[in-house]
Scaffold this active site. Structure first.
Site, PDB file in Angstrom:
ATOM      1  N   LYS A  65       7.226 -28.171   1.777  1.00  0.00           N
ATOM      2  CA  LYS A  65       7.040 -27.734   3.161  1.00  0.00           C
ATOM      3  C   LYS A  65       5.940 -28.560   3.839  1.00  0.00           C
ATOM      4  CE  LYS A  65       8.660 -23.147   1.992  1.00  0.00           C
ATOM      5  NZ  LYS A  65       8.353 -21.849   1.441  1.00  0.00           N
ATOM      6  N   GLN A 109       3.418 -17.795   1.032  1.00  0.00           N
ATOM      7  CA  GLN A 109       4.408 -18.052  -0.024  1.00  0.00           C
ATOM      8  C   GLN A 109       4.496 -16.858  -0.983  1.00  0.00           C
ATOM      9  OE1 GLN A 109       6.404 -20.919  -0.271  1.00  0.00           O
ATOM     10  NE2 GLN A 109       7.402 -19.750  -1.892  1.00  0.00           N
ATOM     11  N   ASP A 132       8.901 -17.391   9.173  1.00  0.00           N
ATOM     12  CA  ASP A 132       9.831 -17.006   8.099  1.00  0.00           C
ATOM     13  C   ASP A 132      10.834 -15.961   8.601  1.00  0.00           C
ATOM     14  OD1 ASP A 132       9.762 -18.224   5.653  1.00  0.00           O
ATOM     15  OD2 ASP A 132       8.092 -17.026   4.863  1.00  0.00           O
TER      16      ASP A 132
END
Ligand code: NAP
Length: 307
Positions: A65, A109, A132
């Site tokens: 990412k 995460q 997200d």
């Protein structure tokens, strides 16, 4: 795959492959154009990834990412915290990022160490920075068809793939295997919405579904997000169906250097004989997830300028 003749029966041409890497590149190229336009106005889109602990798989995802956001010209930062971090410390960091105007997207995460409740953490991220798409506000917006929220990256990427390959979704029967919050549920919600690349009739299957094959054989579009290696086989697929494989599973393979191989939830070689279009694993859905994360971050930055 070329057509071949078996006895008097002509074996069908194999399915056309959906090239997720190529579509992801197209999305990322557009992201880079949008980033340049924002930079020209003095805004540098910023994605902050928070990694707690030292899970090796998470470290690999986060590295990907970070690299992708840098390549797109974005300001990417990864904050690495020790596995002993308390929930209060993580929440305090999120508060700080929520108030930082240079941060447009925040991603924590998963999985988190056991002393931290993931739902509490997701709830704390500002919905306007939740790239997200996991915050309850964004989940709700997706369900009611409000497009000013954020859609989770993997299902959003699947929808883009369907569009790029001209799949007709309106009126199609879409069967989703899996009902997780990050893939199955948002995937179903997206496909059932009124509008382009949606308007499908959706069936959601899970581990309690009676006779899975009977359900999957009804699908014009079959989306597998299960986490069971090669669960979907040719007899479970309607001839000519579009098959999207979200699964990423490692299986033993003595012929490779690592002794393992990445496979999807679909038995690719078997199913490609009957499907019309199919995503491979790797280079199918996988590359779309990061591309859509970048897309969401740039969208967050564009909205912050307009706000
Ligand atoms: P998950 O949270 O474990 O959910 C799996 C779902 O599959 C659950 O709803 C489960 O049913 C259902 N299921 C399990 N066994 C089944 C069976 N035999 N028949 C029918 N349904 C069954 O997994 P996830 O996070 O959604 O991920 C699914 C897969 O996608 C994994 O392989 C993951 O690695 C992959 N993935 C890939 C990407 C990407 O970027 N390509 C992103 C995210 C995930 P219950 O609800 O009844 O337990």
């Amino acid at each position: 795959m070329s057509g071949e003749t078996a006895g008097t029966q002509t074996v069908q041409e194999g399915a056309r492959l959906i090239d997720g890497s190529a579509v992801a590149k197209k999305v990322r190229d557009q992201v880079a154009v949008d980033v340049a336009a924002l930079r020209a106005r003095g805004v540098v889109p910023g994605l902050t990834v928070v990694l707690v602990g030292d899970d090796p798989a998470s470290a690999v995802y986060v590295g990907g990412k970070e690299k992708a956001s840098r390549e797109a010209g974005m300001a990417g930062e990864t904050i690495r915290l020790p596995s002993t971090t308390s929930q209060a410390e993580l929440l305090a960091l999120i508060d700080q990022l929520n108030h930082d105007e240079t941060v447009h997207g925040i991603l924590v995460q998963m999985p988190l160490p056991k002393q931290i409740d993931p739902e509490t953490v997701i709830d704390r991220i500002s919905p306007t920075k939740d790239v997200d798409g996991f915050h309850p506000v964004n989940v709700g917006k997706l369900l009611i068809g409000n497009t000013d929220g954020f859609v989770p990256c993997t299902p959003a990427g699947v929808q883009v793939l369907l569009g790029e390959y001209g799949v007709r979704t309106s009126g199609a029967h879409c069967v989703v295997i899996g009902r997780s919050t990050i893939v199955g549920k948002p995937m179903a919600a997206l496909m059932m919405q009124p509008g382009p690349l949606a308007d499908a009739t959706v069936t959601v299957c899970h581990s309690r579904t009676r006779d899975l094959a009977e359900q999957t054989r009804q699908a014009d579009i079959l989306i597998a997000a299960v986490g069971r290696a090669q669960l979907v086989t040719a007899p479970m697929v309607k001839p000519g169906a579009v098959v999207i494989d979200v699964g990423m599973n490692r299986i033993a393979d003595a012929s490779t250097k690592s002794g393992t191989r990445l496979v999807g939830d679909v038995d690719f070689e078997d199913v490609r004989r009957v499907a019309s279009l199919i995503t491979p694993v790797p280079r199918g859905v996988g590359p779309m997830t990061i591309a859509m994360l970048l897309r969401n971050t740039v969208t967050a930055a564009q909205r912050s300028v307009r706000a």
